[in-house]
Scaffold this motif. Structure first.
Motif, PDB file in Angstrom:
ATOM      1  N   TRP A  24       3.970   1.664  -1.041  1.00 52.49           N
ATOM      2  CA  TRP A  24       4.672   1.935  -2.304  1.00 52.49           C
ATOM      3  C   TRP A  24       3.686   2.382  -3.376  1.00 52.49           C
ATOM      4  O   TRP A  24       3.936   3.329  -4.108  1.00 52.49           O
ATOM      5  CB  TRP A  24       5.451   0.706  -2.781  1.00 52.49           C
ATOM      6  CG  TRP A  24       6.046   0.945  -4.128  1.00 52.49           C
ATOM      7  CD1 TRP A  24       5.591   0.486  -5.324  1.00 52.49           C
ATOM      8  CD2 TRP A  24       7.183   1.776  -4.430  1.00 52.49           C
ATOM      9  NE1 TRP A  24       6.359   0.957  -6.354  1.00 52.49           N
ATOM     10  CE2 TRP A  24       7.343   1.759  -5.832  1.00 52.49           C
ATOM     11  CE3 TRP A  24       8.060   2.531  -3.649  1.00 52.49           C
ATOM     12  CZ2 TRP A  24       8.364   2.465  -6.473  1.00 52.49           C
ATOM     13  CZ3 TRP A  24       9.077   3.238  -4.289  1.00 52.49           C
ATOM     14  CH2 TRP A  24       9.219   3.195  -5.685  1.00 52.49           C
ATOM     15  N   ASN A  25       2.582   1.682  -3.477  1.00 50.90           N
ATOM     16  CA  ASN A  25       1.660   1.935  -4.575  1.00 50.90           C
ATOM     17  C   ASN A  25       0.587   2.985  -4.255  1.00 50.90           C
ATOM     18  O   ASN A  25      -0.292   3.216  -5.076  1.00 50.90           O
ATOM     19  CB  ASN A  25       0.996   0.628  -4.993  1.00 50.90           C
ATOM     20  CG  ASN A  25       2.003  -0.343  -5.583  1.00 50.90           C
ATOM     21  OD1 ASN A  25       2.613  -0.076  -6.616  1.00 50.90           O
ATOM     22  ND2 ASN A  25       2.219  -1.469  -4.907  1.00 50.90           N
ATOM     23  N   HIS A  26       0.684   3.580  -3.057  1.00 50.19           N
ATOM     24  CA  HIS A  26      -0.302   4.581  -2.643  1.00 50.19           C
ATOM     25  C   HIS A  26      -1.729   4.049  -2.760  1.00 50.19           C
ATOM     26  O   HIS A  26      -2.615   4.721  -3.285  1.00 50.19           O
ATOM     27  CB  HIS A  26      -0.158   5.877  -3.445  1.00 50.19           C
ATOM     28  CG  HIS A  26       1.139   6.585  -3.169  1.00 50.19           C
ATOM     29  ND1 HIS A  26       1.822   7.297  -4.119  1.00 50.19           N
ATOM     30  CD2 HIS A  26       1.894   6.650  -2.055  1.00 50.19           C
ATOM     31  CE1 HIS A  26       2.926   7.793  -3.599  1.00 50.19           C
ATOM     32  NE2 HIS A  26       3.001   7.415  -2.334  1.00 50.19           N
TER      33      HIS A  26
ATOM     34  N   THR B 223       9.732  10.724   0.054  1.00 54.33           N
ATOM     35  CA  THR B 223       8.859  10.064  -0.918  1.00 54.33           C
ATOM     36  C   THR B 223       8.760   8.568  -0.678  1.00 54.33           C
ATOM     37  O   THR B 223       7.835   7.923  -1.146  1.00 54.33           O
ATOM     38  CB  THR B 223       9.366  10.286  -2.355  1.00 54.33           C
ATOM     39  OG1 THR B 223      10.730   9.844  -2.431  1.00 54.33           O
ATOM     40  CG2 THR B 223       9.266  11.741  -2.741  1.00 54.33           C
ATOM     41  N   GLN B 224       9.717   8.019   0.028  1.00 50.84           N
ATOM     42  CA  GLN B 224       9.685   6.581   0.252  1.00 50.84           C
ATOM     43  C   GLN B 224      10.611   6.234   1.407  1.00 50.84           C
ATOM     44  O   GLN B 224      11.684   6.806   1.554  1.00 50.84           O
ATOM     45  CB  GLN B 224      10.136   5.847  -1.027  1.00 50.84           C
ATOM     46  CG  GLN B 224      10.374   4.353  -0.879  1.00 50.84           C
ATOM     47  CD  GLN B 224       9.077   3.569  -0.624  1.00 50.84           C
ATOM     48  OE1 GLN B 224       8.007   4.153  -0.518  1.00 50.84           O
ATOM     49  NE2 GLN B 224       9.179   2.270  -0.479  1.00 50.84           N
TER      50      GLN B 224
ATOM     51  N   ARG C  68       9.860   5.854  -8.121  1.00 47.85           N
ATOM     52  CA  ARG C  68      10.155   7.181  -7.561  1.00 47.85           C
ATOM     53  C   ARG C  68      11.454   7.185  -6.773  1.00 47.85           C
ATOM     54  O   ARG C  68      12.032   8.225  -6.521  1.00 47.85           O
ATOM     55  CB  ARG C  68       8.993   7.686  -6.721  1.00 47.85           C
ATOM     56  CG  ARG C  68       8.614   6.833  -5.528  1.00 47.85           C
ATOM     57  CD  ARG C  68       7.444   7.491  -4.786  1.00 47.85           C
ATOM     58  NE  ARG C  68       7.059   6.776  -3.591  1.00 47.85           N
ATOM     59  CZ  ARG C  68       6.195   5.773  -3.541  1.00 47.85           C
ATOM     60  NH1 ARG C  68       5.628   5.353  -4.664  1.00 47.85           N
ATOM     61  NH2 ARG C  68       5.894   5.185  -2.403  1.00 47.85           N
TER      62      ARG C  68
ATOM     63  N   TYR D  77      -2.939   2.817   7.457  1.00 47.86           N
ATOM     64  CA  TYR D  77      -2.463   1.500   7.031  1.00 47.86           C
ATOM     65  C   TYR D  77      -2.338   0.527   8.198  1.00 47.86           C
ATOM     66  O   TYR D  77      -2.399  -0.683   8.003  1.00 47.86           O
ATOM     67  CB  TYR D  77      -1.106   1.607   6.324  1.00 47.86           C
ATOM     68  CG  TYR D  77      -1.176   2.229   4.946  1.00 47.86           C
ATOM     69  CD1 TYR D  77      -2.393   2.393   4.287  1.00 47.86           C
ATOM     70  CD2 TYR D  77      -0.017   2.647   4.290  1.00 47.86           C
ATOM     71  CE1 TYR D  77      -2.449   2.977   3.023  1.00 47.86           C
ATOM     72  CE2 TYR D  77      -0.062   3.211   3.029  1.00 47.86           C
ATOM     73  CZ  TYR D  77      -1.284   3.385   2.399  1.00 47.86           C
ATOM     74  OH  TYR D  77      -1.324   3.947   1.158  1.00 47.86           O
TER      75      TYR D  77
ATOM     76  N   GLU E 161      11.997   2.558   2.963  1.00 43.56           N
ATOM     77  CA  GLU E 161      11.935   1.100   2.921  1.00 43.56           C
ATOM     78  C   GLU E 161      13.151   0.483   3.578  1.00 43.56           C
ATOM     79  O   GLU E 161      14.065   1.188   3.999  1.00 43.56           O
ATOM     80  CB  GLU E 161      11.728   0.594   1.492  1.00 43.56           C
ATOM     81  CG  GLU E 161      12.800   0.960   0.506  1.00 43.56           C
ATOM     82  CD  GLU E 161      12.398   0.547  -0.921  1.00 43.56           C
ATOM     83  OE1 GLU E 161      11.334   0.987  -1.391  1.00 43.56           O
ATOM     84  OE2 GLU E 161      13.150  -0.212  -1.549  1.00 43.56           O
TER      85      GLU E 161
ATOM     86  N   LYS F 240       0.823  -1.212   0.000  1.00 51.91           N
ATOM     87  CA  LYS F 240       0.000   0.000   0.000  1.00 51.91           C
ATOM     88  C   LYS F 240       0.852   1.255   0.000  1.00 51.91           C
ATOM     89  O   LYS F 240       0.551   2.233  -0.667  1.00 51.91           O
ATOM     90  CB  LYS F 240      -0.915   0.013   1.222  1.00 51.91           C
ATOM     91  CG  LYS F 240      -2.026  -1.000   1.126  1.00 51.91           C
ATOM     92  CD  LYS F 240      -3.129  -0.672   2.109  1.00 51.91           C
ATOM     93  CE  LYS F 240      -4.359  -1.487   1.759  1.00 51.91           C
ATOM     94  NZ  LYS F 240      -5.585  -0.883   2.233  1.00 51.91           N
TER      95      LYS F 240
END
Lengths: 292, 872, 189, 315
Positions: free
Chosen positions: A47-49, C70-71, C39, B729, C73, A45
């Motif tokens: 990552w892919n929004h 933006t990310q 991205r 989430y 991980e 979710k």
């Protein structure tokens, strides 16, 4: 021009105009080592929004997600079940002599990226297409939300997103893309990267098949007779899946169809029947017109 | 572990792949149980009986690792004749004073040692921070600053035959912990228990090691420290300490909870586990040091003065001189328990005016939630620093007591400040993870809006306080005026975190290296020529390099991965790893080789940084009269202990006994089957009507609360929810508070699947959705069926989070472990009824009815000493 | 020209002129799909970090573009976590970018019924004042036996387990200087 | 022991679903379609069969019937367009339907059919209005294209009437897929009876003999095909007899049989009877389409219809 609907054993990407396709990519989800943490759900979710999918408590063990859908591309199923065999026979979830008759199965479900993909076949816009990696992806810049792919999927994976118009991609069919953008850049899909126990493995499908085979043999050796592979047989009703699974029980226990067949297999027959019916209509009219 | 530390659990799965057997002992069947080889459901609160049973099995079947036990533990040491065990005293050890409810631990000492490891002043020795026990740097260790114990002074019998050896005492003490007893107390069938015993012993020895992993399921008891001690005894007997694949691993729940224990925001310690100065110590720095360290102190605590003076220099810089005792008296003095629960009670009694909460949510996360919230309403001012408007910030507005009418918003006089906090990507800094590893996180972006790091906020706050008091002539303001508080700042005005790390590491103040960072805590001097904010962290900034930021890929280095982060002390990954080699310095086996003596090079070497003086030969015998590290012999692997040995028996340093003994929780549905003494006789209780207890054991009224409940966490949430219940989430994965009950209990009480249940204790009643599951098994305990109820505690009542619900912690009362002042949260009694709880004053009425039915008063279950038979 | 190009790139035409006659693959690919990049590839800055949830200490990689994360991980290099994260760790980006995150200082007057906005500087100043006042009011020089206490029992703190070592260090140092001993954190709980 | 249903009638005992589902959750997903799609099934069928009937009327010289059929066709196809666009998740992207031509997608095939059929039916209908047009040029142009348009529409019409059965059949929806062999016949029968009924409804008795015969043939085909379809559907046929689908299909049957009787006995004699019979037939067709649509949706919601047939094909 030959309209080949299927050609088992061939990388579907090659059949779809990717003559120079790289090795087919896929998932191997080994549910025997899944700990049900749901990292895959969240990583996907994030990552892919993909938007939140409801704050409802379902009371179905630890599963409050329910099923795959437009806003759930990974779904962890939780099954609490009695088992009829002695604990020692079950190399995976044997849980001691106090509870030898019970186990808790967990499995992360995802789009199967079928070799013969019903959703892709029926898509009238080409929004759903076969990528060079052999995966099946919805292009959200193309999809017009006709919804045909939804009933066409024998696994109930893809769905059209509901919600307020302001939300992302509402009205559009959505499902796992096997992180098309990431794998294109040589990265691992978000779910597989997050998975703490390597229950979700990503890689070249051929290699994953070998790994799956080895794993199932090991489990069988250890006496776990109920373990089985799912979606790995290229001769099954969908020509084999791009996302294969190792399950510890019947597929339907996990909410998976036991022997799905892509609807397109019957399509030539359907067209014939429709032709015959069309002819019958003409005959009927002719008869009606003639009989004076 | 799979439940709360899934990523750490990958290594367990890896081990399993290689053939390791995984045993999960837990009241519930969790995600861990699902992949374990054996799950052992156990009655919450009975683990010492279980561990004691294993100890008994090891000793009876002679499965202990003899060479290890004789050489590396205090098994052979002879204890004073005056020592009397629980067998002789109905469940008490010798030295119990029924008036003070405390032990005089003198009789527990080693024979021949006058003041046996008397760890500082007796009433201070064990004020060890709660979870330092978890850190492996536990209660026993820190109080290890006892008098030097030299072998030639010790009475030892290496044949282990003398009836007063630790070994024989151990054997006698645990003789009654038979498999039958385990079954009777824990509800674990003997067959299953013996399976565990066999697995653990067969998997220990020269070639194999067994690891024990625990979390707050062990610490949240009125005998929490003794739980860990139980495991320590097993691991020492089996030779599993200081060796790869062995140990007792504490899995901690917050990113830097280890760091916040090392550099404590805890009342009883200073950085590096130096005790807080106590009012009853002899005067001054000298009195403080002497109370802990004798002139002939053995081991590395001998340099305590160097550590302390360096800390004082870090705090007060040039103002700290040998003439003024290095400003020692600037430090405030403690005079008893000032732990968080005591503080909350003091708030209730209007002794506390101001409260600052940083990244915690006590309104939901602390026990006796109502007390927490009511106490906050007594404050003059409250500061809450968090990412979101957590329940602790909004209790005055939408807390449960507003609904019951116990609090009224416009009658609460508390002034509340909410400051938004910066998160880990918005600031530089280091976290210390659960294995003592410091890892630097780099600032990626500026915090938004008013958000600030604690570093920035407290730096500013300190400057403001300093400026307000700049002109004061009052003596009490001097510590503030003299405090060094001049950190270099970044453009944003926040202090440079690396500069703070450097101060923590310590620097040379004089000589040619002046200004240079210290390399090791052994460089610290008691004469004021060095400074250092936390001695155990010295080396993290050695050579002006931030070693916490080391990031050499795991795949590019050895399996020990020494070049990723920095582990205190001295980047050592396994503590006491001298024990991974035999007394001669050779690995116990090739397979388990870790650190060994290289006889050619005449030094210790191996995969890790040896936890031993590098050139001290295994054959070295400490000379008479030596002190400090010199006094450690070549086969003394436990270098922080005053005798260099692993302690099977703790002669001093613990408040509730030298050996773990099974006591029932404060609230138990059964009587203690092992001893007449029902519960820990030294547990900390509060006789107050805002902290009532359910009747326990066979006491009248206990039948009103027939069930056991235990609280825990779920994978999908984080503690009190401040970092999870506000995120879509995570919230969607576990949106509601639920209770887990067995089908049998559901049947007994008429609970319906997916319906509601009300759970009641003497404190309050809460409601939860009902999850009926076979993962919870009723247990047979002493012929009685015991039902247990599982309650995840992540939810709270408030208006701001995406998901909310009643808080399980509201059910809990405050009864604390006497060593570390941690609450008993993992085993209490309750009742459960179908349906939703009443609201408003009706809720209070319901609870009152229960109290009356059970005849509860402030004295209920709070008699520390159980009445002798026939007395009652 | 443009029209011709559009016509040629019309998938129907591609479908008829390529081997993808059934239009199930390459000919259906949109321009956007063909040029898709993750991205993470366009980040201005990649920062190494550590997961803020539990104490396992999983490595995180933070991607920043235009001063926005933006990310986030897992860091594959970490020997602790090998790039993996649990659901909480995987939600870290949402923690950072949470739209409902509180970013303004709020103030509630004694007996007030609502929050009020307040300036950060002013609020900090007020807290400093409160500390000084409370400390003065509750200061204990000595106990009844005349022994040195040098403390205030009027100020308490709770928190630290989620904070950095450097922060805990400054908090402890400052509170030691003002003589507040009741400083606690989750480690006690 | 025979089981009885709510109405007390004995129903054949269905073998007990012997499998474990995942909390009873569906496996396949029901189509996300609203009422637009069954409406389109009806309208498309009506349009196609009407175009065909218009040709028949032309050949047999029933001009009023021809004109009315053409108007019916163009109205129905126009409404079809609206329904189809309305049902899209992103209506603005309707034109993306023409990106590709996919024989594997009945919807794509259908799109191309209606893309060509629609204008043909339109022009064909428009030519009926040529006498109302002032411009001579346009009027003669309309005359010129009348025949090609009418024949063109009539040529595509059978496909339009039958392909929708493939549209439903080519899914994993148990009730739709399992009936794929017979459903085209059900649909053309339903189309014929609807078109015939509409002809009877709109045209004088004297003109509509061919419409009546067309309708009778349609009813016969539909009733026979539906019975056959039920047989080949096996377990899934339950969905045709229960719930909303069951009610609709029952209504459809009653309407078509009464329409049939009316067509045979009253319609040739009475305008009113013709109207009533025609209306019954049109309604019957609507009920059939909605009924089959609903049966499919219901079959998706219960996992047993997905699992049981697959398990028996397994063993």
């Amino acid at each position: 021009m030959k309209l080949q609907f299927r050609e088992p054993g061939i990388n579907p990407a090659v059949l779809s105009g990717w003559e120079d396709a790289p090795p087919r990519k896929g998932f191997f989800t080994d549910t025997s080592i899944c700990i049900g943490c749901k990292a895959c759900e969240v990583a996907c979710k994030e990552w892919n929004h993909v938007p939140e999918d409801g704050l409802e408590w379902l009371g179905t063990s630890y599963d409050n997600t329910g099923s795959l859908g437009a806003s759930t591309w990974r779904h962890v199923a939780f099954i609490e079940q009695p088992i009829a065999k002695p604990a020692s026979e079950n190399g995976i979830a044997s849980n001691g002599s106090a509870n030898p008759d019970f186990r808790w199965l967990m499995s992360s479900d995802v789009c199967k990226h079928c070799t013969e993909a019903g959703c892709l076949d029926v898509c009238p816009t080409g929004a759903l297409f076969r990528t060079e990696f052999g995966t099946v992806v919805v292009q959200d810049d193309i999809c017009n939300g006709c919804g045909y792919c939804v009933p066409a999927c024998p696994f109930g994976v893809i769905d059209r997103r509901d919600g307020s118009d302001s939300a992302k991609n509402v009205g559009i069919a959505q499902k796992c893309t096997l992180c098309y953008d990431r794998i294109g850049a040589g990265m691992t899909p978000a779910c597989a990267q997050a998975c703490p126990t390597e229950s979700i493995q990503f890689g070249d499908l051929d290699e994953l098949r070998v790994r799956a085979q080895e794993r199932i043999e090991l489990l069988h050796q250890q006496g776990n007779k109920s373990a089985r592979l799912y979606g790995e047989d290229p001769n099954d009703g969908i020509g084999g899946a791009g996302a294969i699974f190792l399950l510890l029980d019947e597929p339907e226990v996990y909410g998976l169809p036991p022997n799905p067949v892509v609807t397109t297999r019957d399509l030539p027959e359907m067209w014939k029947r429709a032709g015959a019916a069309a002819l019958a209509l003409i005959v009927g009219l002719a008869a009606a017109s003639l009989k004076r | 572990m799979a439940e709360c530390h899934p990523v750490g659990f990958q290594w367990v799965m890896e081990a399993k792949k290689r053939g390791a057997k995984i045993i999960h002992i837990d009241p519930r069947f969790t995600r861990t149980s699902a992949v374990a080889d054996q799950h052992v459901p156990i009655r919450a609160g009975s683990d010492i009986a279980f561990l004691g049973g294993i100890i008994n099995y090891i000793l009876e079947s002679e499965k202990y690792f003899k060479e290890y036990v004789v050489n590396y533990t205090n098994a052979a040491t002879i204890i004073r004749n005056e020592f009397k065990d629980t067998d002789d005293l109905d469940g008490l050890f010798s030295g119990y004073d029924p008036v003070t409810s405390q032990y005089d631990t003198e009789s527990w000492g080693y024979r021949g040692i006058t003041e046996v490891a008397a760890a500082g002043p007796k009433n201070q020795g064990t004020k060890v921070s709660a979870e330092s026990a978890q850190a492996g740097q536990g209660a026993a260790q820190r109080s290890r600053q006892g008098s030097a114990i030299h072998e030639h002074e010790l009475h030892r019998d290496e044949t282990l035959k003398d009836p007063n050896t630790v070994f024989q005492i151990l054997k006698r003490h645990y003789a009654r912990y038979t498999p039958e007893m385990v079954e009777r107390v824990c509800g674990v069938p003997q067959k299953e228990f013996l399976e565990v015993c066999r697995a653990v012993t067969e998997n220990s020895g020269r070639d194999k090691t067994t690891a024990w992993v625990y979390s707050v399921g062990w610490t949240h008891h009125s005998v929490g420290v003794q739980y860990i001690r139980g495991a320590a005894i097993i691991q020492l007997l089996l030779g599993n300490m200081g060796r790869p694949g062995g140990g007792i691993l504490a899995l901690r729940g917050h990113a830097s909870i280890q760091g916040s224990t090392d550099i404590p925001t805890l009342f009883d310690i200073l950085p590096g586990y130096l005790p807080m100065p106590s009012v009853d110590l002899p005067k001054g720095l000298r009195g403080y040091i002497d109370s802990m360290v004798t002139t002939e102190q053995k081991g590395f605590w001998s340099n305590t003065e160097g550590y302390m003076v360096s800390l004082l220099k870090a705090y007060w810089g040039e103002k700290a001189t040998s003439e003024n005792d290095f400003c020692f008296d600037y430090l405030p003095k403690i005079s008893g328990d000032h732990g968080t629960y005591q503080t909350v009670l003091d708030m209730m009694d209007d002794k506390v005016e101001g409260y600052m909460i940083m990244g915690e949510n006590p309104a939901v996360g602390s026990s006796n939630g109502k007390l927490q919230r009511m106490a906050m309403a007594h404050l003059k001012w409250l500061v809450v620093r968090d990412f979101q408007l957590i329940e602790s910030a909004t209790f005055w507005k939408d807390g449960p007591e507003i609904a019951t009418g116990e609090l009224k918003t416009d009658e609460i006089g508390t002034e509340v400040f909410f400051f938004p906090a910066a998160n880990h990507v918005e600031k530089d800094g280091s976290f210390t993870q659960t294995q003592r590893m410091l890892q630097w996180h780099h600032k990626a972006i500026d915090p938004p809006g008013d958000c600030q790091s604690e570093l920035h906020f407290f730096f500013n706050l300190g400057k403001k306080i300093k400026s307000i008091l700049a002109d004061s002539t009052l003596e009490r303001d001097k510590p503030i005026q003299d405090l060094t508080w001049d950190y270099p700042t970044l453009d944003s005005g926040e202090p440079d975190a690396e500069a703070v790390l450097k101060e923590i590491n310590g620097t040379y103040l004089t000589g040619e290296k002046a200004g240079q960072p210290l390399d090791s805590y052994t460089d610290m001097k008691p004469n004021g020529s060095t400074s250092g904010g936390c001695w155990i962290y010295t080396g993290v900034y050695a050579d002006n390099i931030n070693h916490a930021a080391k990031r050499k890929s795991g795949s590019d280095q050895s399996w020990v991965a020494p070049d990723w982060g920095w582990v205190w002390p001295a980047n050592r990954r396994i503590l006491y790893n001298r024990a991974s080699a035999d007394p001669q310095g050779k690995p116990w086996s090739e397979k388990k080789a870790y650190v060994w003596w290289d006889s050619k090079a005449k030094k210790w070497t191996g995969h890790d940084v040896p936890d031993f003086e590098l050139t001290k030969a295994p054959t070295y015998k400490a000379p008479k009269g030596s002190r400090g590290p010199e006094a450690l012999s070549g086969n003394d692997p436990f270098i922080m202990q005053s005798d260099g040995k692993g302690w099977l028996f703790v002669p001093a340093g613990l408040k509730d006994g030298p050996l773990p003994a099974h006591y029932e929780p404060q609230e138990s549905p059964v009587s203690n089957a092992v001893y007449p003494q029902q519960a820990n006789p030294t547990r900390q209780v509060y006789k107050r009507d805002d902290n009532l207890s359910n009747p326990s054991g066979h006491d009248k009224g206990s039948e009103v609360f027939p069930y056991v409940f235990t609280t825990y966490r779920l994978t999908e949430h984080h503690t009190a929810g401040g970092m999870s219940r506000f995120l879509p989430y995570l919230s969607e994965l576990q949106p509601e508070f639920f209770c887990e009950v067995s089908p049998e209990l559901a049947e007994e009480r008429g609970l319906r699947p997916n319906g509601w249940a009300t759970i009641i204790t003497a404190r309050t009643a809460i409601e939860a959705r009902v999850l009926i599951t076979e993962r919870i098994k009723p247990l047979k305990v002493g012929g009685k069926v015991i039902h247990q109820i599982g309650l995840p505690y992540h939810w709270g009542v408030g208006g701001e989070a995406l998901v909310s619900g009643d808080s399980a912690n509201d059910l809990l009362g405050l009864t604390l472990d006497p060593n570390v002042h941690i609450q008993e949260a993992k085993a209490s009694s309750c009742d459960i009824q179908p349906g939703r709880r009443p609201v408003g004053t009706a809720l209070l009425k319901l609870v009152e009815q229960y109290r009356q039915r059970a005849g509860i008063t402030v004295n209920t279950s709070n008699q520390l000493l159980s009445p002798k038979k026939g007395e009652s | 020209m443009e029209l011709q190009k559009t016509f040629i790139s019309w998938p129907v035409i591609k479908q008829l002129t390529s081997s993808d006659h059934l239009a199930r693959g390459r000919s259906s690919q949109s321009k956007r799909s063909a040029t898709l990049i993750p991205r993470t590839n366009t980040a201005d800055k990649i920062v190494q970090s550590v997961c803020p949830y539990c104490a396992v200490g999983c490595g995180q990689t933070v991607y920043v573009k235009d001063n926005k994360v933006t990310q986030i991980e897992g860091d594959k290099n970490s020997p602790i976590s090998r790039g993996r994260l649990c659901p909480k760790g995987s939600a870290t980006e949402q923690l950072v970018n949470s739209p409902n995150r509180q970013i303004k200082v709020l103030y509630r007057k004694p007996f007030g019924t609502e929050w009020e906005p307040i300036d950060l500087e002013q609020a900090t100043e007020m807290v400093a004042q409160r500390i000084v006042e409370t400390r003065a009011r509750t200061w204990q020089d000595k106990d009844e036996q005349g022994r040195v206490l040098n403390r205030t029992m009027g100020i308490a703190g709770l928190g630290g387990a989620t904070l950095d070592n450097e922060e805990n260090y400054l908090i402890k140092k400052l509170l030691m200087s003002i003589g507040a001993v009741q400083i606690e954190n989750q480690a006690r709980i | 022991m025979p089981k009885t249903n709510k109405s007390g009638r004995e129903v054949p005992m269905v073998p007990k679903a012997n499998f474990t589902s995942y909390y009873g959750n569906p496996i396949v997903k029901a189509a996300p379609w609203g009422k637009d799609i069954p409406a389109y099934l009806f309208l498309g069928g009506l349009a196609g069969a009407s175009s065909l009937l218009a040709l028949g009327a032309e050949v047999t010289g029933n001009n009023i019937l021809r004109r009315n059929c053409k108007f019916t066709a163009v109205g129905a196809i126009g409404a079809s367009y609206l329904a189809l666009i309305h049902d899209l998740g992103k209506p603005s992207r309707f034109v993306n339907m023409l990106r590709v031509a996919k024989p594997t997608s009945p919807m794509s095939v259908g799109t191309w059919i209606i893309t060509f059929y629609g204008p043909a039916a339109g022009f064909s209908a428009a030519s009926e209005l040529r006498h109302l047009v002032n411009s001579k040029r346009i009027s003669s142009l309309l005359k010129l294209i009348n025949k090609p348009a009418m024949i063109g529409a009539a040529t595509l019409a059978p496909a339009l009437s039958s392909y929708t059965a493939v549209l439903l059949g080519n899914t994993a929806t148990p009730a739709w897929h399992s009936g794929f062999k017979e459903m085209p016949f059900v649909f053309v029968g339903s189309s014929a009876l609807a078109a015939g009924g509409m002809g009877m409804l709109t045209s004088p008795v004297s003109q509509s003999a061919i419409a009546r015969r067309f309708a009778v043939a349609g009813v016969a085909t539909e009733l026979f095909a539906i019975k056959k379809m039920e047989e080949s559907m096996g377990l899934v046929s339950e969905t045709l007899n229960s719930g909303t689908a069951g009610q609709l299909l029952k209504a459809s049957k009653i309407l078509s049989i009464s329409g049939l009787i009316g067509t045979l006995l009253i319609a040739p004699k009475s305008r009113l009877g013709s109207i009533a019979s025609g209306a019954a037939l049109v309604l019957s067709s609507i009920c059939t389409r909605f009924g089959i649509f609903e049966a499919g949706q219901a079959s998706s919601r219960d996992p047993k219809y997905t699992v049981m047939p697959q398990k028996s094909s397994n063993s």
